[in-house]
Design a protein around this motif. Sequence first.
Motif, PDB file in Angstrom:
ATOM      1  N   ILE A 151       0.290  -2.151 -10.313  1.00 16.20           N
ATOM      2  CA  ILE A 151       0.182  -0.700 -10.149  1.00 16.20           C
ATOM      3  C   ILE A 151       1.151   0.022 -11.075  1.00 16.20           C
ATOM      4  O   ILE A 151       0.786   0.992 -11.768  1.00 16.20           O
ATOM      5  CB  ILE A 151       0.448  -0.313  -8.681  1.00 16.20           C
ATOM      6  N   VAL A 152       2.401  -0.445 -11.129  1.00 18.76           N
ATOM      7  CA  VAL A 152       3.401   0.212 -11.982  1.00 18.76           C
ATOM      8  C   VAL A 152       3.032   0.060 -13.450  1.00 18.76           C
ATOM      9  O   VAL A 152       3.193   1.003 -14.245  1.00 18.76           O
ATOM     10  CB  VAL A 152       4.800  -0.370 -11.706  1.00 18.76           C
ATOM     11  N   ALA A 153       2.532  -1.109 -13.840  1.00 11.51           N
ATOM     12  CA  ALA A 153       2.166  -1.327 -15.237  1.00 11.51           C
ATOM     13  C   ALA A 153       0.998  -0.431 -15.659  1.00 11.51           C
ATOM     14  O   ALA A 153       0.951   0.045 -16.802  1.00 11.51           O
ATOM     15  CB  ALA A 153       1.815  -2.795 -15.454  1.00 11.51           C
ATOM     16  N   LEU A 182      12.611  -6.499 -14.721  1.00 11.16           N
ATOM     17  CA  LEU A 182      11.572  -6.885 -15.681  1.00 11.16           C
ATOM     18  C   LEU A 182      11.252  -5.782 -16.685  1.00 11.16           C
ATOM     19  O   LEU A 182      10.343  -5.929 -17.498  1.00 11.16           O
ATOM     20  CB  LEU A 182      10.293  -7.270 -14.926  1.00 11.16           C
ATOM     21  N   GLY A 183      11.995  -4.679 -16.622  1.00  9.37           N
ATOM     22  CA  GLY A 183      11.768  -3.587 -17.563  1.00  9.37           C
ATOM     23  C   GLY A 183      10.730  -2.589 -17.113  1.00  9.37           C
ATOM     24  O   GLY A 183      10.281  -1.762 -17.919  1.00  9.37           O
ATOM     25  N   LEU A 184      10.334  -2.619 -15.828  1.00  9.28           N
ATOM     26  CA  LEU A 184       9.330  -1.704 -15.311  1.00  9.28           C
ATOM     27  C   LEU A 184       9.934  -0.675 -14.366  1.00  9.28           C
ATOM     28  O   LEU A 184       9.234  -0.114 -13.535  1.00  9.28           O
ATOM     29  CB  LEU A 184       8.225  -2.477 -14.592  1.00  9.28           C
ATOM     30  N   THR A 212       5.833   6.534  -9.130  1.00 13.66           N
ATOM     31  CA  THR A 212       4.906   5.407  -9.258  1.00 13.66           C
ATOM     32  C   THR A 212       5.423   4.187  -8.515  1.00 13.66           C
ATOM     33  O   THR A 212       4.668   3.491  -7.821  1.00 13.66           O
ATOM     34  CB  THR A 212       4.704   5.065 -10.744  1.00 13.66           C
ATOM     35  N   ILE A 213       6.717   3.912  -8.631  1.00 11.49           N
ATOM     36  CA  ILE A 213       7.306   2.765  -7.937  1.00 11.49           C
ATOM     37  C   ILE A 213       7.226   2.955  -6.426  1.00 11.49           C
ATOM     38  O   ILE A 213       6.933   2.012  -5.683  1.00 11.49           O
ATOM     39  CB  ILE A 213       8.755   2.567  -8.398  1.00 11.49           C
ATOM     40  N   VAL A 214       7.472   4.173  -5.962  1.00 10.80           N
ATOM     41  CA  VAL A 214       7.378   4.462  -4.526  1.00 10.80           C
ATOM     42  C   VAL A 214       5.961   4.204  -4.028  1.00 10.80           C
ATOM     43  O   VAL A 214       5.753   3.556  -2.984  1.00 10.80           O
ATOM     44  CB  VAL A 214       7.809   5.909  -4.247  1.00 10.80           C
ATOM     45  N   ILE A 215       4.978   4.694  -4.759  1.00 14.44           N
ATOM     46  CA  ILE A 215       3.577   4.500  -4.357  1.00 14.44           C
ATOM     47  C   ILE A 215       3.213   3.017  -4.368  1.00 14.44           C
ATOM     48  O   ILE A 215       2.566   2.513  -3.441  1.00 14.44           O
ATOM     49  CB  ILE A 215       2.649   5.294  -5.287  1.00 14.44           C
ATOM     50  N   ALA A 216       3.634   2.319  -5.414  1.00 18.42           N
ATOM     51  CA  ALA A 216       3.297   0.898  -5.531  1.00 18.42           C
ATOM     52  C   ALA A 216       3.881   0.090  -4.380  1.00 18.42           C
ATOM     53  O   ALA A 216       3.195  -0.750  -3.779  1.00 18.42           O
ATOM     54  CB  ALA A 216       3.802   0.361  -6.871  1.00 18.42           C
ATOM     55  N   ILE A 217       5.141   0.331  -4.045  1.00 22.23           N
ATOM     56  CA  ILE A 217       5.767  -0.412  -2.952  1.00 22.23           C
ATOM     57  C   ILE A 217       5.170  -0.001  -1.608  1.00 22.23           C
ATOM     58  O   ILE A 217       4.897  -0.839  -0.743  1.00 22.23           O
ATOM     59  CB  ILE A 217       7.284  -0.199  -2.960  1.00 22.23           C
ATOM     60  N   GLY A 218       4.942   1.299  -1.424  1.00 24.10           N
ATOM     61  CA  GLY A 218       4.390   1.777  -0.162  1.00 24.10           C
ATOM     62  C   GLY A 218       2.994   1.250   0.113  1.00 24.10           C
ATOM     63  O   GLY A 218       2.635   0.982   1.271  1.00 24.10           O
ATOM     64  N   LEU A 219       2.197   1.060  -0.944  1.00 27.95           N
ATOM     65  CA  LEU A 219       0.818   0.599  -0.765  1.00 27.95           C
ATOM     66  C   LEU A 219       0.716  -0.900  -0.560  1.00 27.95           C
ATOM     67  O   LEU A 219      -0.373  -1.400  -0.241  1.00 27.95           O
ATOM     68  CB  LEU A 219      -0.027   0.993  -1.989  1.00 27.95           C
ATOM     69  N   THR A 220       1.805  -1.621  -0.749  1.00 29.73           N
ATOM     70  CA  THR A 220       1.748  -3.078  -0.629  1.00 29.73           C
ATOM     71  C   THR A 220       2.531  -3.631   0.556  1.00 29.73           C
ATOM     72  O   THR A 220       2.415  -4.821   0.856  1.00 29.73           O
ATOM     73  CB  THR A 220       2.301  -3.735  -1.910  1.00 29.73           C
TER      74      THR A 220
END
Length: 287
Positions: free
Chosen positions: A143-145, A230-232, A153-161
Amino acid sequence: MGTLTSLPVAKVRRAREGMRLRVNSSALTGGIILALILVGAAAAPALYPGDPLDMAASPFIWPGTDPAYPLGTDMLGRDIAAGILHGARVSLLIGLVATLVSIAIGVTFGALAGFYGGRIDWALMRATELVQTIPPFLFALAIVAILQPSVPTIVIAIGLTAWPSLARLVRAEVLRLRNSDFVQASISVGASHRRIILLDILPNTFAPVIVSASILIASAILTESSLAFLGLGDPNVASWGGMVGAGREVLRTDWYVATLPGLAIVAAVLGLNLLGDGLNDLLDVRR
C-alpha cells in the motif's frame, strides 16, 4: 477449628494481594516508560525548535563528547537527540491514529457479525479471513509503495492491515453478551438494534479492546519503523526507523547512530507491552 479453617483463607488472600501487586507493578512500569516518552515528545519543540533533519554540527560527534549534542550527531551532522525526540512524536502519532483506524474497522465488523449472525456473520468473517491470509507487513508495504510514502499513507496502510484479530475478539464478546439478561430486556422493551449494540453491548467489550489497543499501538510503531528502515517512511519527518536505517551503513564504526534510536523503539514497545499485560490482568473479570 476456626483457626485451622482460616489458614487457607489467609493464604488465598495473600496470594491475591501478591498477584495484584505484581500486576500493578507491570502496569506501573509500562506507564512510567510511556510517560517519559510522552514527556520527551511533548518537550521536543521547546528543546529543539529547529528542523531535526537539518545539519546542526560536524558529522560523527560521539555521545558525551560535546554538551551541546549529548547523544552526538550522525553522518550528516544531524542532532541525534533532536531526531529521537521529534521521532517520538511521529511514531506515537502514527501508532495511535493507525490503532484508532483498526479499532473502528474491527469493532464494526465484530459487532455486526456477532449480533446479527447468519449471512452477515458469514460474509464479514470471510472478509476478515481474506485479510488475514495476507501477511500484514507485506500488505502495508504494498500500500505504501503504491500510494507513495507519507504519514497519512502509512497510517492508512497499518490501519487497514491490523484489524482482523480485533474483529474476531469483539465478535466473540458480542456472541457471549447477545443472550445475556440485560440485552434480552432491551429487546423486550422494543429498543432498536443500533441502541442495543452501541449502549448495551459495546461498552461491555471495552476491557479487551483497551488491552488489544496497547498491543496494536506497539505493533504499529514496529511496522512504521520497519517501513522507514526500508526507505518507505515519510522523508519529510524524523522517525526512529529512518534513523536506524540511515545508521546501518556506519554500524561497524559508529554504532551509536543506529543503536540509540533502536533503543527508543525497544523502550516504547516494551512500555506498551508491559502496560497491556498489566491491564489484561486488572480488567479480567475472571480473576
